[in-house]
Structures are given as structure tokens and as C-alpha cells.
Design a protein around this motif. Sequence first.
Motif, mmCIF file in Angstrom:
data_model
loop_
_atom_site.group_PDB
_atom_site.id
_atom_site.type_symbol
_atom_site.label_atom_id
_atom_site.label_comp_id
_atom_site.label_asym_id
_atom_site.label_seq_id
_atom_site.Cartn_x
_atom_site.Cartn_y
_atom_site.Cartn_z
ATOM 1 N N PHE A 210 54.707 -21.542 3.123
ATOM 2 C CA PHE A 210 54.102 -22.762 2.592
ATOM 3 C C PHE A 210 54.482 -22.867 1.112
ATOM 4 N N ALA A 211 54.747 -24.090 0.651
ATOM 5 C CA ALA A 211 55.043 -24.321 -0.765
ATOM 6 C C ALA A 211 53.991 -25.249 -1.353
ATOM 7 N N SER A 212 53.539 -24.929 -2.558
ATOM 8 C CA SER A 212 52.491 -25.699 -3.220
ATOM 9 C C SER A 212 52.854 -25.948 -4.675
ATOM 10 N N HIS A 213 52.182 -26.943 -5.273
ATOM 11 C CA HIS A 213 52.482 -27.368 -6.635
ATOM 12 C C HIS A 213 51.199 -27.421 -7.457
ATOM 13 N N TYR A 214 51.289 -26.990 -8.724
ATOM 14 C CA TYR A 214 50.185 -27.094 -9.674
ATOM 15 C C TYR A 214 50.333 -28.371 -10.496
ATOM 16 N N TYR A 215 49.209 -29.030 -10.771
ATOM 17 C CA TYR A 215 49.172 -30.176 -11.685
ATOM 18 C C TYR A 215 47.942 -30.052 -12.567
ATOM 19 N N PRO A 216 48.065 -29.746 -13.865
ATOM 20 C CA PRO A 216 49.265 -29.286 -14.562
ATOM 21 C C PRO A 216 49.469 -27.793 -14.295
ATOM 22 N N GLY A 217 50.309 -27.123 -15.126
ATOM 23 C CA GLY A 217 50.511 -25.690 -14.988
ATOM 24 C C GLY A 217 49.215 -24.923 -15.195
ATOM 25 N N VAL A 218 49.163 -23.704 -14.658
ATOM 26 C CA VAL A 218 47.918 -22.929 -14.640
ATOM 27 C C VAL A 218 47.390 -22.656 -16.043
ATOM 28 N N LEU A 219 48.267 -22.285 -16.961
ATOM 29 C CA LEU A 219 47.803 -21.914 -18.296
ATOM 30 C C LEU A 219 47.100 -23.084 -18.969
ATOM 31 N N GLU A 220 47.691 -24.266 -18.895
ATOM 32 C CA GLU A 220 47.065 -25.457 -19.471
ATOM 33 C C GLU A 220 45.783 -25.808 -18.722
ATOM 34 N N LEU A 242 65.118 -28.268 -3.481
ATOM 35 C CA LEU A 242 64.405 -27.211 -4.186
ATOM 36 C C LEU A 242 63.748 -26.242 -3.213
ATOM 37 N N TYR A 243 63.210 -26.736 -2.107
ATOM 38 C CA TYR A 243 62.513 -25.848 -1.173
ATOM 39 C C TYR A 243 63.465 -24.850 -0.517
ATOM 40 N N ASP A 244 64.696 -25.252 -0.277
ATOM 41 C CA ASP A 244 65.681 -24.289 0.229
ATOM 42 C C ASP A 244 65.941 -23.200 -0.804
ATOM 43 N N GLU A 245 66.017 -23.587 -2.086
ATOM 44 C CA GLU A 245 66.205 -22.595 -3.148
ATOM 45 C C GLU A 245 65.022 -21.633 -3.203
ATOM 46 N N ILE A 246 63.813 -22.174 -3.080
ATOM 47 C CA ILE A 246 62.609 -21.335 -3.121
ATOM 48 C C ILE A 246 62.602 -20.359 -1.954
ATOM 49 N N ARG A 247 62.947 -20.848 -0.780
ATOM 50 C CA ARG A 247 62.983 -19.965 0.391
ATOM 51 C C ARG A 247 64.012 -18.856 0.232
ATOM 52 N N GLU A 248 65.179 -19.210 -0.274
ATOM 53 C CA GLU A 248 66.221 -18.195 -0.477
ATOM 54 C C GLU A 248 65.766 -17.166 -1.507
ATOM 55 N N MET A 249 65.092 -17.631 -2.571
ATOM 56 C CA MET A 249 64.561 -16.716 -3.574
ATOM 57 C C MET A 249 63.533 -15.784 -2.949
ATOM 58 N N GLY A 250 62.662 -16.340 -2.104
ATOM 59 C CA GLY A 250 61.646 -15.520 -1.461
ATOM 60 C C GLY A 250 62.238 -14.395 -0.634
ATOM 61 N N GLU A 251 63.295 -14.677 0.100
ATOM 62 C CA GLU A 251 63.958 -13.636 0.898
ATOM 63 C C GLU A 251 64.532 -12.543 0.001
ATOM 64 N N ARG A 252 65.144 -12.929 -1.112
ATOM 65 C CA ARG A 252 65.726 -11.943 -2.024
ATOM 66 C C ARG A 252 64.644 -11.097 -2.687
#
Length: 405
Positions: A210-220, A242-252
Motif C-alpha cells: 500500500f502507498a500513502s501520502h502525508y499532507y503536509p510532511g510529518v515534521l511540519e 512514481l509507484y513503480d519506483e517506490i515498489r522497486e525501492m522497497g524490494e531493494r
Amino acid sequence: MNIVFVEPHFPRNQREFPRALASVGANVIGIGETPWDYLDDQLKSWLVHYEQVGSVTDRQAMTAAVRKVQGMVWVDRLESTIEAHQMVAAQVREDLGIPGTSVRTTWLCRDKPSMKDALRKVGVPTAASTGADNADQVWEFARSVGYPLILKPRDAAGAADTIRVDNDEELKSALNAMGNYHSIAVEEFIEGHEGFYDTVSVDGNIHLDFASHYYPGVLEAMRTRWISPQFVTTNRIDGGGLYDEIREMGERVNRALGIGTSATHMEWFYGPKGLKFSEIGCRPPGVGCWDLYNAANDMDVYAAWAEAIVHGGISRRPSRSHAAGIIALRPDQDGQIKGYSGLQDIENRYGRWIIDAHIPPQGHGTQSVTAGFMANAWIRMKHPDYDQLREMLDDVGRTVHVYAG
């Protein structure tokens, strides 16, 4: 299969894990700090045995409790789902020969500088970072990398005790504030949109995500009272880009850190420098994320996780029928809740899309905005269209006001 599960009682959604394990045929043995008599009958019905310990982060006490259980039955797995419990659980596994996430993997998923070093070696893009044991090392990193920087405890989860600094004076103040920590992580601040990627893996391979998004970023979000922050899980993860990139990153990341059969929670940034890995927890996400995934995908994610643990595979698949999100509603000041405005308007406009809500009553004490998305009032919603859901959540933030004093 006999599964020892750490701390089945608290926080509130912990009970979902033993429920799910029992539902797929496991014998669940609980170990926790709460006395047996305090557990409700439903939770008790999912446990075949329970051991109370003084602290589930006490390695000696946990080892003794699990060894006692091993004297009664063969223990196939030892599972924990809360960040603060992870290291002791891994140590007990290795001490007693129980399969599961190793001490090495647990360490890499908790120690931010070591985590990023391991990932940079295999080409995963991350922010520049270092682990610092004294102020001189922090100042040296600042001179080398420049501002802004992020300072946090090496094993912090999320935005806990995280400080952004933009100049020498702020760095000096931050170092004074963090004086109680023997070692801290120092990172380059990455500009961009922030989100997270949650998975359940079997033998290192991602079977559910699953992919999720913050609005705004957590620190702010965790530092600014007037903001009603949101996070939203998308139903567009199969749309490529972007989601394909995220998935590929997750596997690595899985391969580099030695993730086996486990849930994970990975934070990422996307901005002018492209996709950047932030950090990972070898555990499920907090803040009721899996409840949102259930509502958005017509499934039981807890049961899918339990299938992975017990049966080595996942039969349940997400429908991706809806996007779903939560919006945190902050009181205008700390104190006690005095009242609300705008709630009826939101119910009239979006009632069919509201999953659930938490609206503390008048007189209820408030919590600091740094305590997170569920610290005070909140509303969770879903909609088939991600953009429409975002507009609805924004409308909630503009319309609902929480008064305290």
C-alpha cells in the motif's frame, strides 16, 4: 502453529493481531504487562495461554517467559508489532532459537545511520547522514553538508524528538535540547513530498503493499497547531510512474536489510532530487493505518499478515476500490475540550463516505499536537476517487473547529 505474541492488550488495535492469528488457525500465546484478569473475554478467547511480565522490553524477563512457554509447547514464531518492543523480541528469538526477524535486521531498521549506510552500499538513494556521538561530530557534518539539517535519536520512530535546524544558532540550541541522548542521527534535510510504503513480505518477497501520502510532511504537521494534517492511502498504486519506483525501492531495501516474513513501514520523499528513501520499520505502521487499508480495499489486512506468518503465503488481495484517509482535528489550545463547530455540516455533506470518527466529549483533556494524528479528534473517510477524497478532507479541515480552554 504456536505463535508467541508480544503485548496483545495495548494500544487499542493490538488485539487485532491475536484475533487474526487465531482466525487462520494459530495457537496464540500472549506475553504482556497487563494482568490476565484485566483482559476482556473476547481477547482471552483468542489466546490459549498468557504470561505476564513486568516489562516487555526487559530482555531477561522476556527470555524467562518465553523459555517457560517452550517448556509447555514448541514455539514456532515470536511476533511483536510495536517499535519499542522489536529489539528485545529479536534478541529473545536468537537466544532461544526461534525463527523470525534477526537482531541484525532489527538493528538496521532502528539505527538510522547504519540503515542508510547499508542502503547506500546497494545504490538506494538516501539523504546524506551520519551517527554522531558528540557535538564536534555534528558540527563537522554541518560544515560538510550545509543547512538545513535534521537531528533525531538514532532509534526514534517517525517524528519523535526530531528537530530541524537551519543555521548555527538553531543547531547550538538543538544540541542543548538533545543533551540526554548519547548518540544522535544527523541528516541532510530533503525537500519534497513525503509519503510511506507499507508491505507484508514472505521470505523477503513483497506479497501485499500500500502507498500513502502525508499532507503536509510529518515534521511540519507535528509542530504546527493550526494545521489539520492528513495522510491518505491511494488506490492508484498500480498506475505506474512514481509507484513503480517506490515498489522497486522497497524490494531493494528488503534485500539489503534482510527482511524475511514480516510487515514493514517505509518512509520516502519525492522532490527535486527524485525519490529518496527516508527510513523503515520492520513492523506494521501505527496510527490505525491497516484499518484504513481494510476500509479502502474490502479486506482484512491483519488476517493477510497472519496468513503470511502461519501459512507462508497470502490469499487475500486488495480491491483498490477506494482511497482512504484520516484528518487530525487539533484543539485551538491545550486544556479541556469546550466544544465543536462544523461537525453537522460535514455529516450532512459527506456522511456516506465517513468511515469512523473520534470526537472527545466536553471536558476531555487535550493532548499536545506533537502526540500524533490520533492524539485528539479525528475523522476517517474514503472515496473511489483519490482527488475527490483529498478535497473532502480539506473541506473537513476548513469546516470543523475544536475549542478548548
